[in-house]
Design a protein around this motif. Structure first.
Motif, mmCIF file in Angstrom:
data_model
loop_
_atom_site.group_PDB
_atom_site.id
_atom_site.type_symbol
_atom_site.label_atom_id
_atom_site.label_comp_id
_atom_site.label_asym_id
_atom_site.label_seq_id
_atom_site.Cartn_x
_atom_site.Cartn_y
_atom_site.Cartn_z
ATOM 1 N N GLN A 1 -9.090 -63.165 -5.178
ATOM 2 C CA GLN A 1 -9.534 -62.001 -4.408
ATOM 3 C C GLN A 1 -8.677 -60.805 -4.818
ATOM 4 O O GLN A 1 -7.454 -60.887 -4.872
ATOM 5 C CB GLN A 1 -9.376 -62.254 -2.910
ATOM 6 C CG GLN A 1 -9.778 -61.066 -2.041
ATOM 7 C CD GLN A 1 -9.626 -61.355 -0.557
ATOM 8 O OE1 GLN A 1 -9.677 -62.507 -0.139
ATOM 9 N NE2 GLN A 1 -9.427 -60.318 0.231
ATOM 10 N N LYS A 2 -9.330 -59.690 -5.105
ATOM 11 C CA LYS A 2 -8.595 -58.515 -5.571
ATOM 12 C C LYS A 2 -8.615 -57.352 -4.585
ATOM 13 O O LYS A 2 -7.827 -56.415 -4.723
ATOM 14 C CB LYS A 2 -9.177 -58.026 -6.913
ATOM 15 C CG LYS A 2 -9.224 -59.088 -7.995
ATOM 16 C CD LYS A 2 -7.848 -59.650 -8.321
ATOM 17 C CE LYS A 2 -7.921 -60.709 -9.413
ATOM 18 N NZ LYS A 2 -6.617 -61.350 -9.683
ATOM 19 N N SER B 1 -3.233 -57.292 -13.204
ATOM 20 C CA SER B 1 -4.432 -57.922 -12.650
ATOM 21 C C SER B 1 -4.204 -58.576 -11.293
ATOM 22 O O SER B 1 -5.143 -59.130 -10.703
ATOM 23 C CB SER B 1 -4.977 -58.975 -13.632
ATOM 24 O OG SER B 1 -3.989 -59.943 -13.939
ATOM 25 N N HIS B 2 -2.986 -58.499 -10.790
ATOM 26 C CA HIS B 2 -2.693 -59.093 -9.488
ATOM 27 C C HIS B 2 -1.931 -58.117 -8.588
ATOM 28 O O HIS B 2 -2.541 -57.435 -7.761
ATOM 29 C CB HIS B 2 -1.927 -60.412 -9.664
ATOM 30 C CG HIS B 2 -2.763 -61.500 -10.274
ATOM 31 N ND1 HIS B 2 -3.518 -62.375 -9.542
ATOM 32 C CD2 HIS B 2 -2.976 -61.820 -11.575
ATOM 33 C CE1 HIS B 2 -4.163 -63.205 -10.336
ATOM 34 N NE2 HIS B 2 -3.849 -62.886 -11.587
ATOM 35 N N ALA B 3 -0.629 -58.033 -8.720
ATOM 36 C CA ALA B 3 0.170 -57.258 -7.771
ATOM 37 C C ALA B 3 -0.264 -55.799 -7.669
ATOM 38 O O ALA B 3 -0.385 -55.252 -6.568
ATOM 39 C CB ALA B 3 1.650 -57.347 -8.154
ATOM 40 N N GLU B 4 -0.502 -55.149 -8.812
ATOM 41 C CA GLU B 4 -0.859 -53.723 -8.772
ATOM 42 C C GLU B 4 -2.223 -53.469 -8.133
ATOM 43 O O GLU B 4 -2.326 -52.619 -7.234
ATOM 44 C CB GLU B 4 -0.785 -53.126 -10.173
ATOM 45 C CG GLU B 4 0.635 -52.994 -10.692
ATOM 46 C CD GLU B 4 0.708 -52.376 -12.065
ATOM 47 O OE1 GLU B 4 1.534 -51.480 -12.265
ATOM 48 O OE2 GLU B 4 -0.083 -52.796 -12.945
ATOM 49 N N PRO B 5 -3.284 -54.165 -8.552
ATOM 50 C CA PRO B 5 -4.563 -53.932 -7.864
ATOM 51 C C PRO B 5 -4.541 -54.350 -6.395
ATOM 52 O O PRO B 5 -5.222 -53.733 -5.565
ATOM 53 C CB PRO B 5 -5.578 -54.751 -8.668
ATOM 54 C CG PRO B 5 -4.775 -55.684 -9.500
ATOM 55 C CD PRO B 5 -3.463 -55.015 -9.733
ATOM 56 N N PHE B 6 -3.758 -55.376 -6.051
ATOM 57 C CA PHE B 6 -3.627 -55.738 -4.643
ATOM 58 C C PHE B 6 -3.055 -54.547 -3.868
ATOM 59 O O PHE B 6 -3.577 -54.165 -2.817
ATOM 60 C CB PHE B 6 -2.693 -56.941 -4.465
ATOM 61 C CG PHE B 6 -3.149 -58.220 -5.113
ATOM 62 C CD1 PHE B 6 -4.463 -58.395 -5.538
ATOM 63 C CD2 PHE B 6 -2.260 -59.277 -5.295
ATOM 64 C CE1 PHE B 6 -4.876 -59.578 -6.135
ATOM 65 C CE2 PHE B 6 -2.660 -60.464 -5.879
ATOM 66 C CZ PHE B 6 -3.965 -60.616 -6.308
ATOM 67 N N SER C 1 -0.254 -64.890 1.877
ATOM 68 C CA SER C 1 0.314 -63.944 2.846
ATOM 69 C C SER C 1 -0.560 -62.697 2.976
ATOM 70 O O SER C 1 -0.677 -62.129 4.062
ATOM 71 C CB SER C 1 1.754 -63.581 2.464
ATOM 72 O OG SER C 1 1.807 -62.846 1.269
ATOM 73 N N LEU C 2 -1.179 -62.273 1.870
ATOM 74 C CA LEU C 2 -2.123 -61.148 1.948
ATOM 75 C C LEU C 2 -3.352 -61.528 2.773
ATOM 76 O O LEU C 2 -3.814 -60.756 3.618
ATOM 77 C CB LEU C 2 -2.544 -60.722 0.545
ATOM 78 C CG LEU C 2 -1.537 -59.863 -0.229
ATOM 79 C CD1 LEU C 2 -1.885 -59.850 -1.706
ATOM 80 C CD2 LEU C 2 -1.515 -58.449 0.330
ATOM 81 N N GLU C 3 -3.881 -62.725 2.525
ATOM 82 C CA GLU C 3 -5.064 -63.166 3.276
ATOM 83 C C GLU C 3 -4.720 -63.409 4.742
ATOM 84 O O GLU C 3 -5.544 -63.150 5.628
ATOM 85 C CB GLU C 3 -5.671 -64.408 2.622
ATOM 86 C CG GLU C 3 -6.223 -64.125 1.222
ATOM 87 C CD GLU C 3 -7.168 -65.194 0.723
ATOM 88 O OE1 GLU C 3 -7.890 -65.792 1.553
ATOM 89 O OE2 GLU C 3 -7.212 -65.421 -0.504
ATOM 90 N N ALA C 4 -3.512 -63.878 5.013
ATOM 91 C CA ALA C 4 -3.089 -64.047 6.404
ATOM 92 C C ALA C 4 -3.029 -62.693 7.111
ATOM 93 O O ALA C 4 -3.328 -62.592 8.310
ATOM 94 C CB ALA C 4 -1.728 -64.733 6.455
#
Length: 293
Positions: free
Chosen positions: A192-193, A217-222, A170-173
């Motif tokens: 991808q970060k 390492s995922h939600a927060e850096p995104f 969904s982020l990449e979309a």
């Protein structure tokens, strides 16, 4: 002609004031409707966004994989009445090795609040986020161009959701389709970060005890990589694990509804639930840009 008596004058004045009082709320409602033609449903309350069902009756229809291309079919949930107009639509992708059944609870719950919701299967249970992003786009294209409910949808008001790799999708979309109105990645996972190109209003929902896609390492850096100039929020579920989005969850539902209503429907009545930051025992952390405060 004689002048009215004082008692008669008071009676006339009272009638005028009463008529004005009765018509004023209608005038305000008409003005609000004119300001935002996308509002759907009654004014929200804490109870209404926490409820298992919203004000719209819903139906659902299955879409077999053989009837579509670019994704694996799925289930469409939609309001049965279009008396208030067309609706925004949201495609929802599952996570790695999962299918649409893991996201099925979002269908009737969100559709009953005034959206067309499409929970999809992916072409393969092992598809990576970039593939899931393309499949979310293909699902939205099918919804708005070919599906049996296309006449119920406003194709300019679309969003995406997804769990785990579906959340990364969904982020990449959102990068691929900046015209989207909203995105909600749920305990997202992605190699991808950096999502500094994202301009779509995005609420990332992480889980405090996620061991599969740790928030650090995922939600927060995104979230941090999305520009501060964009509408964004980060909600962390207290004590929850990676699969929390796969089961009916009132916290996820109420803030997903509020985010979708605010940005797909441009419904400012939902600002109150998003900013200032909500406080609840089920939320360990909440950050946002509060663009509407």
């Amino acid at each position: 002609m004689s002048s009215p008596t004082p008692r008669a004058a008071k009676t006339v004045l009272a009638a005028v004031l009463t008529a004005a009082a009765l018509t004023a709320p209608q005038a305000v409602q008409s003005a609000q409707a004119a300001d935002n033609p996308y509002e759907r449903g009654p004014a929200p309350t804490q109870q209404s966004i926490e409820a298992a069902r919203g004000p719209f009756a819903t139906a659902q229809t299955s879409v077999p994989a053989s009837a579509v291309s670019g994704f694996g079919g799925g289930t469409i949930y939609y309001p049965t009445s279009t008396a208030e107009g067309t609706f925004g639509a949201v495609a929802v992708a599952p996570g790695f090795t999962a299918d649409q059944s893991s996201m099925a609870w979002y269908g009737p719950r969100l559709a009953s609040q005034g959206f067309v919701i499409f929970t999809i299967n992916t072409l393969s249970r092992y598809d990576q986020p970039d593939s899931r992003a393309r499949q979310l786009g293909a699902a939205l294209d099918y919804l708005t161009r070919s599906s049996g409910v296309r006449s119920r949808i406003d194709a300019t008001r679309l969003g995406v959701m997804g769990h785990s790799m579906g959340g990364g999708g969904s982020l990449e979309a959102s990068e691929d389709r900046p015209q989207l109105q909203a995105a909600i990645p749920l305990t997202p996972w992605d190699t991808q970060k950096n999502f500094s190109d994202v301009r779509v209003p995005t609420m990332i929902i992480g889980a405090q005890s996620d061991a599969v896609a740790p928030v650090s390492s995922h939600a927060e850096p995104f979230y941090e990589s999305i520009p501060a100039s964009s509408e964004k929020a980060y909600l962390e579920l207290a004590g929850a694990g990676h699969t929390a989005p796969n089961s009916s969850n009132t916290t996820i539902a109420k803030y997903s509804i509020s985010w979708l209503k605010r940005y797909i429907d441009n419904d400012t009545r939902y600002d109150q639930f998003l900013c200032p930051a909500p406080r609840a025992s089920t939320i360990s952390e909440y950050r946002d840009t509060c663009p509407n405060s």
